[in-house]
Scaffold this active site. Structure first.
Site, PDB file in Angstrom:
ATOM      1  CG  HIS A 120      24.503 -22.813  10.833  1.00 14.37           C
ATOM      2  ND1 HIS A 120      25.806 -22.766  10.790  1.00 14.37           N
ATOM      3  CD2 HIS A 120      24.067 -22.324   9.447  1.00 14.37           C
ATOM      4  CE1 HIS A 120      26.254 -22.538   9.445  1.00 14.37           C
ATOM      5  NE2 HIS A 120      24.958 -22.357   8.627  1.00 14.37           N
ATOM      6  CB  CYS A 141      21.643 -22.362   1.461  1.00 12.59           C
ATOM      7  SG  CYS A 141      20.997 -24.074   1.042  1.00 12.59           S
ATOM      8  NE  ARG A 176      31.809 -25.679   6.394  1.00 14.30           N
ATOM      9  CZ  ARG A 176      30.610 -25.675   6.387  1.00 14.30           C
ATOM     10  NH1 ARG A 176      29.815 -25.976   5.085  1.00 14.30           N
ATOM     11  NH2 ARG A 176      29.802 -25.441   7.513  1.00 14.30           N
ATOM     12  CG  ASN A 180      26.079 -18.580   6.221  1.00 16.01           C
ATOM     13  OD1 ASN A 180      25.667 -19.358   6.666  1.00 16.01           O
ATOM     14  ND2 ASN A 180      27.059 -18.939   5.237  1.00 16.01           N
TER      15      ASN A 180
HETATM   16 MG    MG Z   1      25.347 -21.852   6.677  1.00 19.17          MG
END
Ligand code: MG
Length: 336
Positions: free
Chosen positions: A209, A242, A16, A251
């Site tokens: 996160h 991002c 995702r 990430n």
């Molecule tokens: Mg992320």
């Protein structure tokens, strides 16, 4: 090291959060296989897709098709991002039982990403969370920009706690604190989790996160673990990022996280080599190498046999030669 959890649950976000931020649009069959490979590698929570409007995130426009196509392994959870009631309708129609809503810790990002203000964003989540819970779904809350915001700079911890508490009060079972642009540092992490504790929200309700944009993701993760956090988000191969961050790195790579956790003696349930093979396989489909340091470091050794069929042929072909058991054997067999 003292004060660390015995086990960490990795919330895998590659399919995702990873794929939605990749420029390549991946065919639905590849996504389904990616998810299946992640489950085989031992990930127990795999965020599958998003019911955000396809015009916003064309990479995930096939959400319903993917959920119908993919294999749902028993014991594995497949959360789906849901932005609003329309998204919830679509998630329910697809048989989803775990959803996530996403809020912003800052005014500017709430305006830009959600077209709401910091306070009125809750009006959008409230009916979604309430109805999801009525339907028996589990709801996770994401909070973006918990450390820094590209327009506002550093974000006050009190503001993050206030918005995060709002999401938990609506009925979210878990709140994932996002460092969306990756500017956080370990002391900031410790302060933020302590501020939540002072507001009566223990680490058991929180996940982290982190993004590795500034190389801080693992250091920040360790600080979070020392503050009692035991759920960590990561993306296989470090895919995604991002669009608002200042570089392509985004990430935290699941492989890099697993390497650190296993080194600390923390159980994850993940077969690292199987996961690396999955990222090598996906990298070919994305047309670019993984940004994960662990995939880069161990990938060359594993690259030749990351395809299950090839691995099987290779294992039988090399059974009589001088290859050591660890080089040729156990993981190749389990990959099938
Ligand atoms: Mg992320």
């Amino acid at each position: 090291m003292q004060g660390l959890p015995e086990r960490v649950r990795i919330h895998e976000v590659g399919p995702r959060d990873g794929l939605q931020n990749e420029s390549t649009i991946v065919p639905v069959e590849v996504k389904a296989e990616f998810i299946a490979r992640l489950a085989v590698a031992g990930l127990s929570t795999i965020e599958a897709t998003s019911f955000v409007h396809p015009a916003w995130v064309p990479q995930l426009a096939d959400a319903a098709e993917l959920l119908a196509l993919m294999k749902w392994e028993p014991g594995v959870r497949y959360p789906v991002l849901v932005p609003n009631e329309r998204g919830l309708d679509r998630a329910l129609a697809s048989g989803v039982i775990d959803i996530a809503v996403f809020g912003s810790a800052t005014e500017t990002f709430a305006q830009r990403n959600l077209n709401r203000s910091l306070s009125t964003q809750m009006d959008m989540f409230a009916p979604v969370v309430a109805r999801a819970k009525d339907e028996g779904l589990n709801v996770r809350g994401y909070l973006s920009m918990c450390f820094g915001d590209p327009w506002e700079g550093p974000v006050p911890v009190e503001q993050v706690v206030s918005v995060g508490k709002g999401l938990l009060d609506l009925g979210c079972a878990e709140l994932s604190l996002g460092d969306t642009i990756g500017v956080g540092t370990p002391g900031h992490v410790t302060s933020l989790i302590a501020a939540f504790a002072e507001a009566g929200i223990g680490a058991g309700a929180l996940a982290v996160h982190f993004h590795d944009t500034y190389g801080q993701a693992l250091a920040n993760t360790l600080a979070a673990l020392q503050s009692g956090i035991a759920v960590v988000d990561a993306s296989a191969g470090g895919i995604g990022g991002c669009p608002y961050a200042e570089s392509a790195t985004g990430n935290l790579a699941t492989e890099d996280l697993v390497w650190m956790l296993h080194g600390l003696g923390i159980d994850t349930g993940v077969d690292l080599d199987a996961l690396i093979r999955t990222s090598l396989w996906l990298a070919e489909r994305l047309g670019r190498p993984s940004t994960s340091r662990v995939v880069q470091a161990r990938g060359a050794k594993l690259r030749d046999d990351h395809e299950p069929e090839a691995a099987g042929q290779r294992a039988s072909r090399t059974a009589g030669d001088h290859t050591t058991p660890t080089e040729q054997g156990v993981n190749d067999a389990s990959a099938e």
